[in-house]
Design a protein around this motif. Structure first.
Motif, PDB file in Angstrom:
ATOM      1  N   ASN A 187       0.832  -1.200   0.000  1.00  0.00           N
ATOM      2  CA  ASN A 187       0.000   0.000   0.000  1.00  0.00           C
ATOM      3  C   ASN A 187       0.871   1.256   0.000  1.00  0.00           C
ATOM      4  O   ASN A 187       1.998   1.253   0.515  1.00  0.00           O
ATOM      5  N   GLY A 188       0.342   2.321  -0.555  1.00  0.00           N
ATOM      6  CA  GLY A 188       1.059   3.586  -0.541  1.00  0.00           C
ATOM      7  C   GLY A 188       1.098   4.201   0.851  1.00  0.00           C
ATOM      8  O   GLY A 188       0.309   3.847   1.736  1.00  0.00           O
ATOM      9  N   ALA A 189       2.002   5.132   1.047  1.00  0.00           N
ATOM     10  CA  ALA A 189       2.138   5.809   2.345  1.00  0.00           C
ATOM     11  C   ALA A 189       1.127   6.952   2.457  1.00  0.00           C
ATOM     12  O   ALA A 189       0.847   7.661   1.491  1.00  0.00           O
ATOM     13  N   ALA A 190       0.569   7.112   3.646  1.00  0.00           N
ATOM     14  CA  ALA A 190      -0.360   8.211   3.888  1.00  0.00           C
ATOM     15  C   ALA A 190       0.379   9.543   3.858  1.00  0.00           C
ATOM     16  O   ALA A 190       1.545   9.638   4.252  1.00  0.00           O
ATOM     17  N   LYS A 209      -0.443  16.770   3.105  1.00  0.00           N
ATOM     18  CA  LYS A 209       0.282  16.272   1.939  1.00  0.00           C
ATOM     19  C   LYS A 209      -0.519  15.151   1.290  1.00  0.00           C
ATOM     20  O   LYS A 209      -1.258  14.414   1.945  1.00  0.00           O
ATOM     21  N   ALA A 210      -0.328  14.968  -0.009  1.00  0.00           N
ATOM     22  CA  ALA A 210      -1.023  13.902  -0.726  1.00  0.00           C
ATOM     23  C   ALA A 210      -0.430  12.546  -0.356  1.00  0.00           C
ATOM     24  O   ALA A 210       0.760  12.420  -0.061  1.00  0.00           O
ATOM     25  N   GLY A 211      -1.286  11.504  -0.367  1.00  0.00           N
ATOM     26  CA  GLY A 211      -0.801  10.141  -0.181  1.00  0.00           C
ATOM     27  C   GLY A 211      -0.059   9.665  -1.422  1.00  0.00           C
ATOM     28  O   GLY A 211      -0.264  10.168  -2.528  1.00  0.00           O
ATOM     29  N   THR A 212       0.818   8.691  -1.261  1.00  0.00           N
ATOM     30  CA  THR A 212       1.563   8.154  -2.411  1.00  0.00           C
ATOM     31  C   THR A 212       0.771   7.008  -3.038  1.00  0.00           C
ATOM     32  O   THR A 212      -0.021   6.334  -2.369  1.00  0.00           O
ATOM     33  N   CYS A 230      -4.254   5.250  -6.772  1.00  0.00           N
ATOM     34  CA  CYS A 230      -3.714   6.602  -6.558  1.00  0.00           C
ATOM     35  C   CYS A 230      -3.853   7.020  -5.095  1.00  0.00           C
ATOM     36  O   CYS A 230      -4.808   6.628  -4.407  1.00  0.00           O
ATOM     37  N   GLY A 231      -2.912   7.818  -4.638  1.00  0.00           N
ATOM     38  CA  GLY A 231      -2.991   8.354  -3.284  1.00  0.00           C
ATOM     39  C   GLY A 231      -4.099   9.381  -3.157  1.00  0.00           C
ATOM     40  O   GLY A 231      -4.476  10.052  -4.118  1.00  0.00           O
ATOM     41  N   GLY A 232      -4.642   9.494  -1.947  1.00  0.00           N
ATOM     42  CA  GLY A 232      -5.687  10.484  -1.697  1.00  0.00           C
ATOM     43  C   GLY A 232      -5.126  11.897  -1.653  1.00  0.00           C
ATOM     44  O   GLY A 232      -3.968  12.124  -1.307  1.00  0.00           O
ATOM     45  N   LEU A 233      -5.964  12.867  -1.999  1.00  0.00           N
ATOM     46  CA  LEU A 233      -5.561  14.272  -1.949  1.00  0.00           C
ATOM     47  C   LEU A 233      -5.705  14.812  -0.529  1.00  0.00           C
ATOM     48  O   LEU A 233      -6.512  14.326   0.265  1.00  0.00           O
ATOM     49  N   PRO A 234      -4.952  15.868  -0.187  1.00  0.00           N
ATOM     50  CA  PRO A 234      -4.978  16.386   1.185  1.00  0.00           C
ATOM     51  C   PRO A 234      -6.047  17.451   1.377  1.00  0.00           C
ATOM     52  O   PRO A 234      -6.534  18.069   0.432  1.00  0.00           O
ATOM     53  N   GLY A 235      -6.378  17.683   2.658  1.00  0.00           N
ATOM     54  CA  GLY A 235      -7.220  18.813   3.021  1.00  0.00           C
ATOM     55  C   GLY A 235      -6.377  20.066   3.206  1.00  0.00           C
ATOM     56  O   GLY A 235      -5.188  20.005   3.526  1.00  0.00           O
ATOM     57  N   GLU A 236      -6.995  21.227   2.993  1.00  0.00           N
ATOM     58  CA  GLU A 236      -6.306  22.505   3.195  1.00  0.00           C
ATOM     59  C   GLU A 236      -6.399  22.929   4.662  1.00  0.00           C
ATOM     60  O   GLU A 236      -7.253  22.468   5.407  1.00  0.00           O
ATOM     61  N   GLY A 237      -5.505  23.826   5.059  1.00  0.00           N
ATOM     62  CA  GLY A 237      -5.492  24.304   6.441  1.00  0.00           C
ATOM     63  C   GLY A 237      -6.647  25.240   6.739  1.00  0.00           C
ATOM     64  O   GLY A 237      -7.159  25.947   5.862  1.00  0.00           O
ATOM     65  N   GLY A 238      -7.089  25.226   7.988  1.00  0.00           N
ATOM     66  CA  GLY A 238      -8.141  26.148   8.418  1.00  0.00           C
ATOM     67  C   GLY A 238      -7.605  27.551   8.615  1.00  0.00           C
ATOM     68  O   GLY A 238      -6.442  27.765   8.969  1.00  0.00           O
ATOM     69  N   GLY A 283      -1.380  -2.395  -4.788  1.00  0.00           N
ATOM     70  CA  GLY A 283      -1.631  -1.881  -3.440  1.00  0.00           C
ATOM     71  C   GLY A 283      -2.562  -0.677  -3.454  1.00  0.00           C
ATOM     72  O   GLY A 283      -2.695   0.039  -4.446  1.00  0.00           O
ATOM     73  N   GLN A 284      -3.198  -0.442  -2.323  1.00  0.00           N
ATOM     74  CA  GLN A 284      -4.084   0.710  -2.182  1.00  0.00           C
ATOM     75  C   GLN A 284      -3.264   1.987  -2.021  1.00  0.00           C
ATOM     76  O   GLN A 284      -2.209   1.988  -1.376  1.00  0.00           O
ATOM     77  N   GLY A 285      -3.735   3.059  -2.625  1.00  0.00           N
ATOM     78  CA  GLY A 285      -3.052   4.337  -2.452  1.00  0.00           C
ATOM     79  C   GLY A 285      -3.168   4.835  -1.023  1.00  0.00           C
ATOM     80  O   GLY A 285      -4.144   4.557  -0.315  1.00  0.00           O
ATOM     81  N   GLY A 286      -2.160   5.556  -0.566  1.00  0.00           N
ATOM     82  CA  GLY A 286      -2.191   6.100   0.791  1.00  0.00           C
ATOM     83  C   GLY A 286      -3.205   7.219   0.934  1.00  0.00           C
ATOM     84  O   GLY A 286      -3.472   7.973  -0.013  1.00  0.00           O
ATOM     85  N   ASN A 287      -3.776   7.339   2.102  1.00  0.00           N
ATOM     86  CA  ASN A 287      -4.712   8.441   2.365  1.00  0.00           C
ATOM     87  C   ASN A 287      -3.991   9.783   2.296  1.00  0.00           C
ATOM     88  O   ASN A 287      -2.811   9.892   2.647  1.00  0.00           O
ATOM     89  N   GLY A 288      -4.707  10.816   1.881  1.00  0.00           N
ATOM     90  CA  GLY A 288      -4.158  12.165   1.960  1.00  0.00           C
ATOM     91  C   GLY A 288      -4.091  12.624   3.410  1.00  0.00           C
ATOM     92  O   GLY A 288      -4.734  12.051   4.298  1.00  0.00           O
ATOM     93  N   GLY A 289      -3.296  13.645   3.668  1.00  0.00           N
ATOM     94  CA  GLY A 289      -3.205  14.185   5.025  1.00  0.00           C
ATOM     95  C   GLY A 289      -4.287  15.211   5.288  1.00  0.00           C
ATOM     96  O   GLY A 289      -4.628  16.021   4.412  1.00  0.00           O
TER      97      GLY A 289
END
Length: 519
Positions: free
Chosen positions: A308-311, A338-341, A378-386, A452-458
């Motif tokens: 699996n990819g890294a988160a 950060k985006a997951g790999t 594909c890795g998941g995309l990240p959320g933006e900061g508040g 493998g499954q892509g890693g979750n985004g941060g």
């Protein structure tokens, strides 16, 4: 008889002259200190020192017309600016007073305007304009309260000192995300406030960080199937006949690639091993069928699944104090995640051997070939900061020199920090391609491994809570004299991290203080 009009420092004086009494009248006027504005109480007019007769709190009765420009909510900005004909807005009164080098005298009423005070200005409030413009500043103030978000009263930069008495500056509650409520800001000037009330409203909460897409990335395409045994007979059968394994499959994820390993070849005498999957720690390849011996896909021929990819890393939680400038207050936003790999590709399945006489008509033919591995998701995309919460500040001084005498300062509540944006989970890897089918006793080839499954985004980090400060200053500390009172409110809570603060990256709570220095 004829009439001669004269203007003395902004005040029109009509003088009636007769042929016989002309010289006598001129002598009388030139020796009348009230008419010529030369009395002791008018000395210093236009300078840094206000004439003693022009300070409302120091005299009995009404302030004289010659002291400056008068302003009342019932006035008209085209008026002369006298007690009988006051102007209507503080902005016009201050502009005219600056031109004439005099003070501004305001009724104890409410003026719904944001006011900029130029260097050298003198603003006196707390006058009862319904009863002869007498001073009532101890019990009634002149209120500056713009109805819209913004700084109620701003003292502009300059060398000449500003004097403000009996004014109640009240900032409205902030509305726009992350906006601040600041009653008074001194931008590098020198200012003295006497018997003033500086009251900030509540600040606005910070903006929410943008979420990553809620839809999970599409599952990666599957690996390609291997060829069945003896399907080479349409070509040129013989001892060197070969069937190629399933071709590798590529999954492109925003510039990064995950590749499923190609399947192993099948031939007449021996099947070859599949290829390893590609991208990072690779999926292991399946082995091919040896020339002799017992062999099966269950004992090593199937391609192994990719890792699996890294988160992605979580966005940094906001912390610190924020920044104070001539524009006001700016807080600290949470960091973006950060985006997951991508996941690793699966290994290709092993191929099988054929034989000299296994195919139709006892002809030699190649054995089945292996399926290719599926590529990683594909890795998941990240959320933006508040965003940061806004500040509630009664008095902000930026490189200013400020003195408070018998003043009351009150701040409202700081805004809450915005929540970090939610993460996007990683996508599923592609299924491995199936191996080719065997015939006449030859073995089937093996399947490729799943990607493998892509890693979750941060998740995004939470924004900083807004401060609640009676006094905020950068540079020289504010001087306090008499019975000056400082009352801060409640600071804003830090914003939670994205995805319900799953990685505990909430922003810090805002600062609360009677006085706070900024770097």
């Amino acid at each position: 008889m004829r009439t001669l009009g004269r203007t003395l420092l902004g005040t029109a004086v009509a003088v009636v002259l007769t042929a016989s009494g002309c010289d006598g009248l001129w002598y009388h006027i030139e020796n009348d200190c009230e008419s010529m504005l030369t009395c002791e109480k008018y000395r210093g007019r236009g300078s840094e020192v206000v004439p003693s007769g022009c300070v409302p709190s120091e005299i009995e009765g009404a302030v004289d017309d010659v002291c400056g420009i008068f302003v009342a909510s019932t006035g008209n900005d085209d008026n002369a600016g006298t007690r009988a004909e006051p102007v209507a807005t503080l902005a016009v009164a201050l502009r005219r007073a600056a031109e004439d080098g005099v003070g501004v005298y305001a009724c104890a009423e409410t003026f719904e305007e944001a006011v900029e005070i130029p260097a050298g200005a003198k603003l006196f409030g707390g006058l009862d304009c319904a009863n002869g413009w007498t001073w009532v500043g101890e019990t009634a103030k002149t209120t500056v309260a713009p109805g819209e978000e913004g700084i109620a009263l701003k003292v502009m930069r300059g060398e000449d000192p500003v004097r403000i008495e009996d004014i109640s500056a009240r900032a409205a509650d902030a509305q726009a995300p992350g906006a601040s409520s600041i009653a008074v800001l001194v931008d590098g000037g020198t200012a003295e406030f006497a018997r003033c009330e500086l009251v900030a409203g509540n600040a606005a909460d910070g903006a929410e960080g943008e979420d990553a897409p809620s839809d999970v990335p599409a599952q990666a395409s599957p690996g390609n199937a291997g060829a069945d045994a003896c399907s080479d007979l349409d070509g040129t059968p013989g001892p060197d006949a070969t069937l190629s394994g399933g071709a590798q499959v590529v999954n492109e994820c925003g510039g990064e690639l995950s590749i499923g390993g190609g399947g192993g070849d099948g031939n007449v005498t021996n099947g070859t091993g599949g290829d390893v999957g590609a991208s990072g720690a690779l999926g292991a390849a399946g082995s091919g069928e040896p020339t002799a011996g017992n062999w099966s896909c269950a004992s090593g021929g199937t391609g192994q699944g990719g890792d699996n990819g890294a988160a992605g890393d979580a966005g940094l939680a906001a912390s610190g104090l924020g920044r104070l400038s001539s524009l006001g207050y700016a807080g600290v936003s949470g960091g973006p995640g950060k985006a997951g790999t991508p996941g690793q590709g699966g290994g290709g399945g092993g191929g099988a051997k054929g034989g000299a006489a296994i195919c139709s008509g006892a002809m030699p033919g190649a054995g089945a070939s292996g399926g290719s591995g599926g590529p990683g998701g594909c890795g998941g995309l990240p959320g933006e900061g508040g965003g940061a919460g806004g500040a509630s500040i009664a008095l902000a001084s930026v490189e200013g020199k400020v003195t408070l005498k018998d003043c009351m300062l009150k701040a409202g509540n700081g805004g809450k920090g915005g929540a970090g944006g939610d993460l996007q989970p990683g996508g599923l890897g592609g299924l491995g391609g199936v191996g080719g089918v065997g015939v006449s006793g030859s073995k089937a080839a093996c399947a490729g491994g799943q990607g493998g499954q892509g890693g979750n985004g941060g998740p995004g980090g939470g924004g900083l809570g807004g401060p609640s400060l009676a006094i905020a200053y950068r540079g020289e500390a504010v001087k306090q004299e008499g019975q000056t009172m400082l009352q801060p409110g409640t600071p804003g809570a830090g914003g939670p991290g994205g995805s319900n603060n799953v990685l505990e990256n909430a922003g810090a709570e805002g600062t609360v203080a009677a006085e706070q220095e900024f770097p």
